[in-house]
Motif scaffolding. Structure first.
Motif, PDB file in Angstrom:
ATOM      1  N   ALA A 152      12.136  30.586  31.874  1.00  5.18           N
ATOM      2  CA  ALA A 152      13.180  31.613  31.929  1.00  5.18           C
ATOM      3  C   ALA A 152      13.002  32.630  30.804  1.00  5.18           C
ATOM      4  N   ASN A 153      12.690  32.151  29.611  1.00  5.88           N
ATOM      5  CA  ASN A 153      12.532  33.039  28.459  1.00  5.88           C
ATOM      6  C   ASN A 153      11.279  33.905  28.588  1.00  5.88           C
ATOM      7  N   LEU A 154      10.270  33.380  29.273  1.00  6.21           N
ATOM      8  CA  LEU A 154       9.026  34.123  29.455  1.00  6.21           C
ATOM      9  C   LEU A 154       9.273  35.433  30.204  1.00  6.21           C
ATOM     10  N   ARG A 155      10.211  35.403  31.154  1.00  2.49           N
ATOM     11  CA  ARG A 155      10.531  36.621  31.899  1.00  2.49           C
ATOM     12  C   ARG A 155      11.092  37.698  30.966  1.00  2.49           C
ATOM     13  N   VAL A 156      11.883  37.272  29.982  1.00  2.00           N
ATOM     14  CA  VAL A 156      12.412  38.224  29.002  1.00  2.00           C
ATOM     15  C   VAL A 156      11.273  38.779  28.154  1.00  2.00           C
ATOM     16  N   TRP A 157      10.385  37.896  27.711  1.00  2.00           N
ATOM     17  CA  TRP A 157       9.262  38.307  26.878  1.00  2.00           C
ATOM     18  C   TRP A 157       8.364  39.306  27.595  1.00  2.00           C
ATOM     19  N   LEU A 158       8.142  39.101  28.884  1.00  6.65           N
ATOM     20  CA  LEU A 158       7.276  39.997  29.645  1.00  6.65           C
ATOM     21  C   LEU A 158       7.834  41.412  29.725  1.00  6.65           C
ATOM     22  N   GLN A 159       9.155  41.539  29.552  1.00  7.20           N
ATOM     23  CA  GLN A 159       9.796  42.852  29.622  1.00  7.20           C
ATOM     24  C   GLN A 159      10.075  43.449  28.242  1.00  7.20           C
ATOM     25  N   GLU A 160       9.651  42.765  27.194  1.00  6.05           N
ATOM     26  CA  GLU A 160       9.882  43.266  25.834  1.00  6.05           C
ATOM     27  C   GLU A 160       9.250  44.648  25.656  1.00  6.05           C
ATOM     28  N   ASP A 161       9.955  45.521  24.935  1.00  8.85           N
ATOM     29  CA  ASP A 161       9.419  46.853  24.673  1.00  8.85           C
ATOM     30  C   ASP A 161       9.058  47.051  23.200  1.00  8.85           C
ATOM     31  N   SER A 162       9.131  45.972  22.414  1.00  8.42           N
ATOM     32  CA  SER A 162       8.815  46.068  20.992  1.00  8.42           C
ATOM     33  C   SER A 162       8.156  44.776  20.518  1.00  8.42           C
ATOM     34  N   GLU A 163       7.182  44.928  19.611  1.00  6.14           N
ATOM     35  CA  GLU A 163       6.470  43.755  19.117  1.00  6.14           C
ATOM     36  C   GLU A 163       7.328  42.864  18.223  1.00  6.14           C
ATOM     37  N   ASP A 164       8.517  43.333  17.813  1.00  8.07           N
ATOM     38  CA  ASP A 164       9.372  42.445  17.017  1.00  8.07           C
ATOM     39  C   ASP A 164      10.039  41.379  17.877  1.00  8.07           C
ATOM     40  N   MET A 165       9.973  41.549  19.206  1.00  6.45           N
ATOM     41  CA  MET A 165      10.440  40.557  20.185  1.00  6.45           C
ATOM     42  C   MET A 165      11.894  40.142  19.948  1.00  6.45           C
ATOM     43  N   ALA A 166      12.738  41.086  19.575  1.00  2.00           N
ATOM     44  CA  ALA A 166      14.139  40.785  19.270  1.00  2.00           C
ATOM     45  C   ALA A 166      14.873  40.219  20.485  1.00  2.00           C
ATOM     46  N   LYS A 167      14.637  40.798  21.661  1.00  2.00           N
ATOM     47  CA  LYS A 167      15.316  40.314  22.873  1.00  2.00           C
ATOM     48  C   LYS A 167      14.873  38.898  23.216  1.00  2.00           C
ATOM     49  N   THR A 168      13.582  38.652  23.076  1.00  2.00           N
ATOM     50  CA  THR A 168      13.052  37.322  23.363  1.00  2.00           C
ATOM     51  C   THR A 168      13.646  36.284  22.417  1.00  2.00           C
ATOM     52  N   MET A 169      13.712  36.613  21.132  1.00  2.00           N
ATOM     53  CA  MET A 169      14.244  35.680  20.137  1.00  2.00           C
ATOM     54  C   MET A 169      15.713  35.363  20.403  1.00  2.00           C
ATOM     55  N   ALA A 170      16.498  36.389  20.722  1.00  2.09           N
ATOM     56  CA  ALA A 170      17.922  36.170  20.980  1.00  2.09           C
ATOM     57  C   ALA A 170      18.115  35.295  22.206  1.00  2.09           C
ATOM     58  N   ASP A 171      17.368  35.563  23.259  1.00  2.00           N
ATOM     59  CA  ASP A 171      17.490  34.783  24.493  1.00  2.00           C
ATOM     60  C   ASP A 171      17.028  33.346  24.278  1.00  2.00           C
ATOM     61  N   LEU A 172      15.904  33.174  23.568  1.00  2.00           N
ATOM     62  CA  LEU A 172      15.385  31.822  23.314  1.00  2.00           C
ATOM     63  C   LEU A 172      16.363  31.015  22.471  1.00  2.00           C
ATOM     64  N   ASP A 173      16.929  31.624  21.441  1.00  2.00           N
ATOM     65  CA  ASP A 173      17.885  30.923  20.589  1.00  2.00           C
ATOM     66  C   ASP A 173      19.091  30.465  21.396  1.00  2.00           C
ATOM     67  N   ARG A 174      19.586  31.337  22.255  1.00  2.00           N
ATOM     68  CA  ARG A 174      20.759  30.988  23.076  1.00  2.00           C
ATOM     69  C   ARG A 174      20.435  29.825  24.012  1.00  2.00           C
ATOM     70  N   ARG A 175      19.284  29.873  24.647  1.00  2.00           N
ATOM     71  CA  ARG A 175      18.916  28.817  25.595  1.00  2.00           C
ATOM     72  C   ARG A 175      18.683  27.480  24.892  1.00  2.00           C
ATOM     73  N   LEU A 176      18.068  27.514  23.719  1.00  2.00           N
ATOM     74  CA  LEU A 176      17.821  26.268  22.989  1.00  2.00           C
ATOM     75  C   LEU A 176      19.116  25.641  22.499  1.00  2.00           C
ATOM     76  N   ARG A 177      20.071  26.464  22.068  1.00  2.00           N
ATOM     77  CA  ARG A 177      21.362  25.929  21.632  1.00  2.00           C
ATOM     78  C   ARG A 177      22.098  25.267  22.803  1.00  2.00           C
TER      79      ARG A 177
END
Length: 235
Positions: free
Chosen positions: A168-193
């Motif tokens: 699920a998180n990979l789909r967010v990463w594939l759409q990232e528009d910045s190398e800081d991957m802020a959207k990916t990190m936020a989504d991954l943190d939420r899913r892991l919690r």
């Protein structure tokens, strides 16, 4: 003297070792996938692009699933080397977060090719199911890198649950528009919690864990109906 020179000139060139040939095949496959897609790409085209004889390609990576497995293993090794001794005494969720983000760092240069591959796989159910095995193997290694047990029923549940989170998180990463991957990190943190909370609820019951494991595997492989899954959970 001239005979010696002629003998050396006629000496066949030594072929690259299998490790190098495998690397060439993987690189060629990713390059071709990015330019023309994955579904209709043949092993003959990949071998030609890699300048590897087709007979050697058959022995080293006999199909495109083997190519994906070799690529996954390459990324696994890269991440394991990167994370060696880095997890320390952090909470389990933080360790896993760091490992998965390290994996995304390693995958970043290959993102265009992965977009093409993952975009084509859903249209080929057989290839999609075949690709699940190397994906779950990689998830298992990422859990091991985070010092999380993958043995037994609870370990198998953990691998499949994290596999779902990663997919699920990979789909967010594939759409990232910045190398800081802020959207990916936020989504991954939420899913892991969220997963951590669910795992704590299931920890007291092996029976419940077994049911969740079967449910997660069924969802991941997209097999069976919801009615069948409910029937299995009731057994």
């Amino acid at each position: 003297m001239s005979d010696d020179i002629d003998s050396k000139a006629r000496k066949p060139r030594k072929k690259p070792g299998k490790v190098k040939q495998k690397a060439h095949l993987v690189k060629a496959a990713l390059t071709l996938a990015q330019s023309r897609g994955w579904r209709d790409l043949s092993m003959a085209e990949i071998a030609a692009k890699a300048k590897v004889p087709l007979a050697d390609a058959l022995e080293i990576t006999p199909n495109k699933t083997a190519i994906l497995r070799a690529f996954s293993q390459h990324i696994d090794v890269q991440v394991l080397n990167e994370m060696e001794g880095e997890t320390g005494d952090e909470p389990a969720r933080d360790r896993l977060f760091d490992v998965l983000m390290s994996r995304y760092d390693a995958l970043w240069p290959h993102r265009p090719a992965l977009r093409a591959i993952l975009g084509d796989l859903p249209s080929d159910p057989g290839a999609l199911l075949a690709a699940l095995s190397p994906a779950l193997e990689s998830v298992k290694w990422m859990l091991e890198a985070a010092d999380l047990d993958t043995s037994g029923v609870r370990g198998a549940l953990r691998v499949r649950a994290v596999g779902l989170i990663y997919a699920a998180n990979l789909r967010v990463w594939l759409q990232e528009d910045s190398e800081d991957m802020a959207k990916t990190m936020a989504d991954l943190d939420r899913r892991l919690r969220r997963a951590e909370s669910l795992m704590e609820q299931a920890a007291g019951s092996v029976e419940t864990a077994s049911g969740l494991m079967r449910s997660a595997l069924g969802a991941l492989a997209n097999l069976g109906s919801s009615r069948q899954a409910a029937a299995e959970a009731d057994e």
